[in-house]
Each structure stands twice: as structure tokens, then as C-alpha cells.
Enzyme design. Structure first.
Site, PDB file in Angstrom:
ATOM      1  N   GLY A  65       1.180  -1.164   0.260  1.00 49.50           N
ATOM      2  CA  GLY A  65       0.124  -0.015   0.018  1.00 49.50           C
ATOM      3  C   GLY A  65       0.941   0.928  -0.227  1.00 49.50           C
ATOM      4  CG  ASP A  71       4.961  -4.209  -4.881  1.00 54.05           C
ATOM      5  OD1 ASP A  71       5.094  -4.503  -5.284  1.00 54.05           O
ATOM      6  OD2 ASP A  71       5.889  -2.706  -4.695  1.00 54.05           O
ATOM      7  CG  ASP A 106       6.720   3.334  -7.881  1.00 57.34           C
ATOM      8  OD1 ASP A 106       6.333   3.834  -7.956  1.00 57.34           O
ATOM      9  OD2 ASP A 106       6.291   1.885  -6.913  1.00 57.34           O
TER      10      ASP A 106
HETATM   11  P1  AMP Z   1       8.770   0.703  -3.556  1.00 62.97           P
HETATM   12  O1  AMP Z   1      10.656   0.068  -2.799  1.00 62.97           O
HETATM   13  O2  AMP Z   1       8.846   2.453  -3.242  1.00 62.97           O
HETATM   14  O3  AMP Z   1       8.604   0.060  -4.846  1.00 62.97           O
HETATM   15  O4  AMP Z   1       8.115   0.539  -2.043  1.00 62.97           O
HETATM   16  C1  AMP Z   1       7.764  -0.775  -1.459  1.00 62.97           C
HETATM   17  C2  AMP Z   1       6.587  -0.400  -0.851  1.00 62.97           C
HETATM   18  O5  AMP Z   1       7.412  -0.303   0.916  1.00 62.97           O
HETATM   19  C3  AMP Z   1       5.107   0.678  -1.014  1.00 62.97           C
HETATM   20  O6  AMP Z   1       4.410  -0.431   0.277  1.00 62.97           O
HETATM   21  C4  AMP Z   1       5.257   1.576   0.374  1.00 62.97           C
HETATM   22  O7  AMP Z   1       4.483   2.158  -0.011  1.00 62.97           O
HETATM   23  C5  AMP Z   1       6.522   1.376   1.556  1.00 62.97           C
HETATM   24  N1  AMP Z   1       7.343   2.477   1.398  1.00 62.97           N
HETATM   25  C6  AMP Z   1       8.747   2.522   0.958  1.00 62.97           C
HETATM   26  N2  AMP Z   1       9.352   3.541   1.477  1.00 62.97           N
HETATM   27  C7  AMP Z   1       8.710   3.947   2.363  1.00 62.97           C
HETATM   28  C8  AMP Z   1       8.934   5.187   3.740  1.00 62.97           C
HETATM   29  N3  AMP Z   1      10.004   5.821   3.844  1.00 62.97           N
HETATM   30  N4  AMP Z   1       7.596   4.855   4.116  1.00 62.97           N
HETATM   31  C9  AMP Z   1       6.917   4.219   4.368  1.00 62.97           C
HETATM   32  N5  AMP Z   1       6.410   3.402   3.366  1.00 62.97           N
HETATM   33  C10 AMP Z   1       7.580   2.954   2.441  1.00 62.97           C
HETATM   34 MG    MG Z   2       6.654   1.126  -5.629  1.00 64.77          MG
END
Ligand code: AMP
Ligand code: MG
Length: 481
Positions: free
Chosen positions: A83, A245, A255
Site C-alpha cells: 500500500g 506492486d 516507480d
Molecule cells: P517501493 O520500494 O518504493 O516500491 O515501496 C515498497 C513499499 O514500501 C510500498 O508499500 C511503499 O509505500 C513502502 N515504503 C517505501 N518507503 C517508505 C517510507 N519511507 N515510509 C513508508 N513506507 C515506505
Molecule cells: Mg513501489
């Protein structure tokens, strides 16, 4: 411009209603005025007002912020709840031409989905996403776009203390394969159907006309992704973290984490520091996309046919078409890169060039760009190869094919619109991030400006076309989350 917010009208299980967390000292870094104009956004004139809007301190009138729920396979492992942990969907806007866009902040604070995270984004990854997504758009690749970036005036703590920032991005939808997985894993069939209906409405409206709309939806997503991945491969783009995702069902690239562009052509190239097995290597991307689409197909089964065997057969038949469809787009793209029609012989000629490039470690972008002029000026092209005799033979075969396919006069123009002079080179991005982190946004601005016209020569900006010097080469990239 008006907000419609169709996603926020779906059942509460789809999201959390939550506003961005205000930040200490908002400052605008950059606003994409062309995109803002296309969205017909009614924005304040002053930078203070813009900074407040693009950090989430002030909301655009009519927006209804939510954090979207999704799941996902990360490096092949299913995670039932991910999410938006640091993103807020402001809503969906429609412009006068009837085009719809989702607007989302990233780096805008904690939500129910933050798990251990701080909900924030460091400036570096925000700059990378802005630069690369806008470059991809200019290169003709379907992608989310960057509307603005602003700094928060608050530090974020990673391995070191870094400045924090928020990026505002725009997409034709933020629904991911992982969004379907979220409901499928919970056996929430009604929600799955609502989600599929939403995506049909927003992204694949032709599927509505089909006698089997959900199968048509699956076909449409597969078709869009086949084309997308082919475009990536024709530009040397490595997404880096193709988790389900991070795969949008709209067919837009989404992303930009540890993404990178090939400098020299090495099809097995892996940049991401966390991709130890090379799962998301440059040349694995078509296979991985097929894998991700198989996950989507699995989720859609209950909608495809009440008889599970029939549903499975129908889904598999679509999936089997993915690699052939990708290959067809790749053939078209690669043949354009050498200025020839997309027949088998030209395709095989293009692939033999790739093999020579691999063996000579030829710069992928500059090699093809030089080929665009090689009918009249072959020397700069041949100089990029270590294998003089082989490249001479290849050129001879190429001229022969140009002749025999009647492409002599059209080849240059075709190639110059298929082979960019400028890509977001990894070392230029790193340089821009380093300067910005120290407070100088000049290199970021210059990079964004040159990349807005990637197919133009721009001789005064030629240094941006140079490959990295050995000491500048970037071989590792980081998510920076
Ligand atoms: P990503 O690697 O950016 O695709 O993120 C994977 C998951 O980790 C997603 O659910 C993001 O919303 C969550 N996420 C990544 N970085 C953060 C952060 N700094 N704080 C909260 N959630 C994060
Ligand atoms: Mg992502």
C-alpha cells in the site's frame, strides 16, 4: 479542471482516507508548467503558494486524499499488504478535453500502510524520478509524469541525514498488479470485480464492448505491457525493481527507484544494489513481465469464467501471446533503430549488431545514434567497435539491405526519431543529485532541459551525450526509500 475522485468513491477497503502530513518549511524546486497547463490546474502565482500545494501543506480544492491499498510480489515473494506507505492520491482530475489524470504525492507522510517507514522521501530519489520519468515521456515511452517537486525543510534519516522532498506525479491510474493481488489474496471477489470495472473504465474502455470484458481487460493489459517492455529494451532502460506492486495495469512505467540506462551494451546488466540474483537484469525484463502478468491472470480467474478450468484455459491462452507480442514490438522497434522495415532478415541483422556491440562494449545510445548518420559518415560509427573487420562486414550487409528494401532515402529520418542523442545517463543523474543535496539545482535544471528534446542534436549541450569516463561510471543504483 475539476476533481472527480472515482477511486475515493470505491468501498473503504480500497484505501485509507488520510491527509498528507504538513511539513516544516516548504520550498518549490520545480513546477512542470507544460503538464500543469495540460491538466488545466488552477494554481497560485507565487512560489510560496506553490510550495504549500506541492508539499501537501495546502490541498488543491476538490481533492480527497487517500492512501491506496495494494499487495505485491517483491522479488518473487508475496507480501499481502504493502500500500501507499508514503504516498497520497489527491484524486482524479478531468480537463476540458475530457482527459483524466490521477495526481499523487510521494514522500508526503505516514499512512496506515507505512509499516516501519517514516512516510518520507529523500531529495535524491525525488530528483531521479522527476528527471527520468520526464525523459521517458520525451522519449515516447508510456510513463507516469512529474508535475512538481518541492523540499520539505525537514531532514530524513537513512544511512545519513538527507534533505526531504515531495514529488507530485501524474498517471492515467495508480492501480497495480499488486492492487488485484490485494483483493484476490483475501478472496474479496466483489471488490475484485469493482476494481476490474474501474480499470476498464479508466484505462481500457474498449474491453467494455467485449462479450468477455474481464478477459478483454487481461488481454489489453498484456498488450500494453508487451509494448512497454519492448520500448524499454530499445532504449537500454532497466527498471530495476519490477515487483508486481511496481507494475501498473495502465501500461505506464511506474516507480523509478534503482532504475538505470545502459551505457555500453551489456544485456545481462544489473544495477540495483538489492537485486543480488539478477532477477531484474536488462534482458530478463520480458520474462519477468510475463511472470507478473501471470500473477494478474491468477487474480482475475474468478472473473473470467465460473468454471475454473475454463477460466484457467482462457487466461493461459492470453498469457501465451505475451512473449510473441513483445517480440513483435521489439522487432519493430529494433528494425527502426537500423532504419529498415520490420522483416525477419532486418531483425536478425539488428540482433547481430547488438552482438557486436556487446563484444565491443559499444555505448548503446551513441552507437545507434552514430549509425543514423553512417550512410554518409561511417567513421564515427565504426570507431565505436573493437572488431574493425566484423563491423565493416556488418555495414556492408546493412547497405545491401537498405538497397534491397528501398530504405536508402528514409533510413536516416527513421533512425533519428528512433535513436535518441540524449538519455538520462546514470552519472549525470548522480551528479545532479549530489549538487542538489548541497543546495545547487543548476545541474538538475540543465539535465531536465536537455532531456526534454532527446532526439535533437543540441550541439551546445553535447557533453550530456558523452558516456561516463571510467571514474564516473555508475554500476550500482539504490532504491533510496
Ligand atoms: P517501493 O520500494 O518504493 O516500491 O515501496 C515498497 C513499499 O514500501 C510500498 O508499500 C511503499 O509505500 C513502502 N515504503 C517505501 N518507503 C517508505 C517510507 N519511507 N515510509 C513508508 N513506507 C515506505
Ligand atoms: Mg513501489
Amino acid at each position: 479542471m475539476r476533481f472527480i475522485n472515482t477511486y475515493a468513491h470505491l468501498p473503504e477497503s480500497f484505501f485509507e482516507r488520510i491527509n498528507p502530513e504538513p511539513v516544516a518549511a516548504p520550498a518549490l524546486i520545480r513546477l512542470n508548467r507544460d503538464l500543469a497547463a495540460r491538466l488545466e490546474l488552477d494554481l497560485p502565482e507565487d512560489r510560496t503558494g506553490l510550495a504549500e500545494i506541492f508539499t501537501g501543506n495546502r490541498l488543491l480544492p476538490g481533492s480527497k486524499p487517500i492512501a491506496q491499498a495494494y499487495a505485491g510480489h517483491q522479488f518473487g515473494q508475496f507480501v499481502p499488504q504493502l500500500g501507499d506507505g508514503r504516498a497520497h492520491l489527491l484524486g482524479e482530475v478531468e480537463n476540458g478535453a475530457g482527459e483524466r489524470f490521477d495526481i499523487q504525492y510521494k514522500g508526503s507522510g505516514r499512512t496506515r500502510f507505512s509499516r516501519g517507514g517514516d512516510g518520507r522521501a529523500p531529495l535524491g530519489p525525488v530528483i531521479r524520478e522527476y528527471v527520468v520519468s520526464e525523459a521517458m515521456h520525451a522519449l515516447g515511452v508510456p510513463t507516469t509524469r512529474a508535475l512538481a517537486m518541492a523540499s520539505t525543510g525537514q531532514p530524513v534519516f537513512r544511512e545519513e541525514e538527507l534533505p526531504g522532498a515531495v514529488i507530485t506525479r501524474v498517471a492515467s491510474g495508480f492501480v497495480r498488479v499488486g492492487t488485484f493481488e490485494y483483493f484476490a489474496a483475501r478472496r474479496m471477489e466483489d471488490e475484485l470485480r469493482l476494481l476490474a470495472d474501474h480499470v476498464i473504465e479508466r484505462n481500457h474502455p474498449a474491453a467494455r464492448e467485449s462479450a468477455t470484458p474481464y478477459l478483454a481487460l487481461f488481454k489489453a493489459v498484456c498488450a500494453a505491457q508487451a509494448e512497454l517492455v519492448a520500448r524499454w529494451l530499445c532504449l537500454g532502460f532497466v527498471h530495476g525493481v519490477m515487483n508486481t506492486d511496481n507494475t501498473a495495469v495502465s501500461g505506464q512505467t511506474i516507480d523509478y527507484g534503482p532504475c538505470a540506462f545502459l551505457d555500453h551494451y551489456d544485456p545481462a546488466m544489473v544495477f540495483s544494489s538489492i537485486d543480488h540474483m539478477g532477477r531484474y537484469a536488462f534482458n530478463q525484463q520480458p520474462t519477468i513481465m510475463a511472470w507478473n502478468l501471470a500473477c494478474l491472470g491468477g487474480c482475475l480467474l474468478p472473473l473470467l469464467d465460473p468454471d475454473e478450468t475454463k477460466a484457467r484455459e482462457a487466461g493461459e491462452a492470453v498469457l501465451e501471446g505475451f512473449i510473441p507480442s513483445f517480440t513483435e514490438h521489439y522487432r519493430q522497434g529494433l528494425c527502426r533503430k537500423i532504419g529498415l522495415p520490420a522483416d525477419d532478415e532486418s531483425f536478425s541483422l539488428a540482433r547481430s549488431l547488438l552482438d557486436l556491440m556487446r563484444r565491443s562494449r559499444t555505448d548503446f545510445t551513441n552507437g545507434f545514434r552514430a549509425l543514423s548518420d553512417a550512410q554518409t559518415a561511417p567513421a564515427p560509427f565504426t570507431a565505436m567497435f573493437a572488431t574493425a573487420e566484423e563491423i565493416a562486414t556488418w555495414l556492408h550487409d546493412w547497405h545491401d539491405r537498405l538497397d534491397r528494401t528501398g530504405s536508402v532515402d528514409t533510413a536516416r529520418e527513421t533512425m533519428r526519431t528512433a535513436n535518441p542523442a540524449y538519455i538520462p545517463r546514470n552519472h549525470r543523474i548522480e551528479e545532479a543529485i549530489r549538487a542538489a543535496t548541497a543546495g545547487d539545482f543548476g545541474p538538475t535544471d540543465r539535465l531536465i532541459e536537455v532531456l526534454a528534446h532527446p532526439f535533437e542534436d543540441q550541439p551546445e549541450k553535447a557533453e550530456f551525450a558523452h558516456p561516463p569516463r571510467p571514474e564516473e561510471r555508475v554500476t550500482r543504483t539504490f532504491c533510496g526509500t
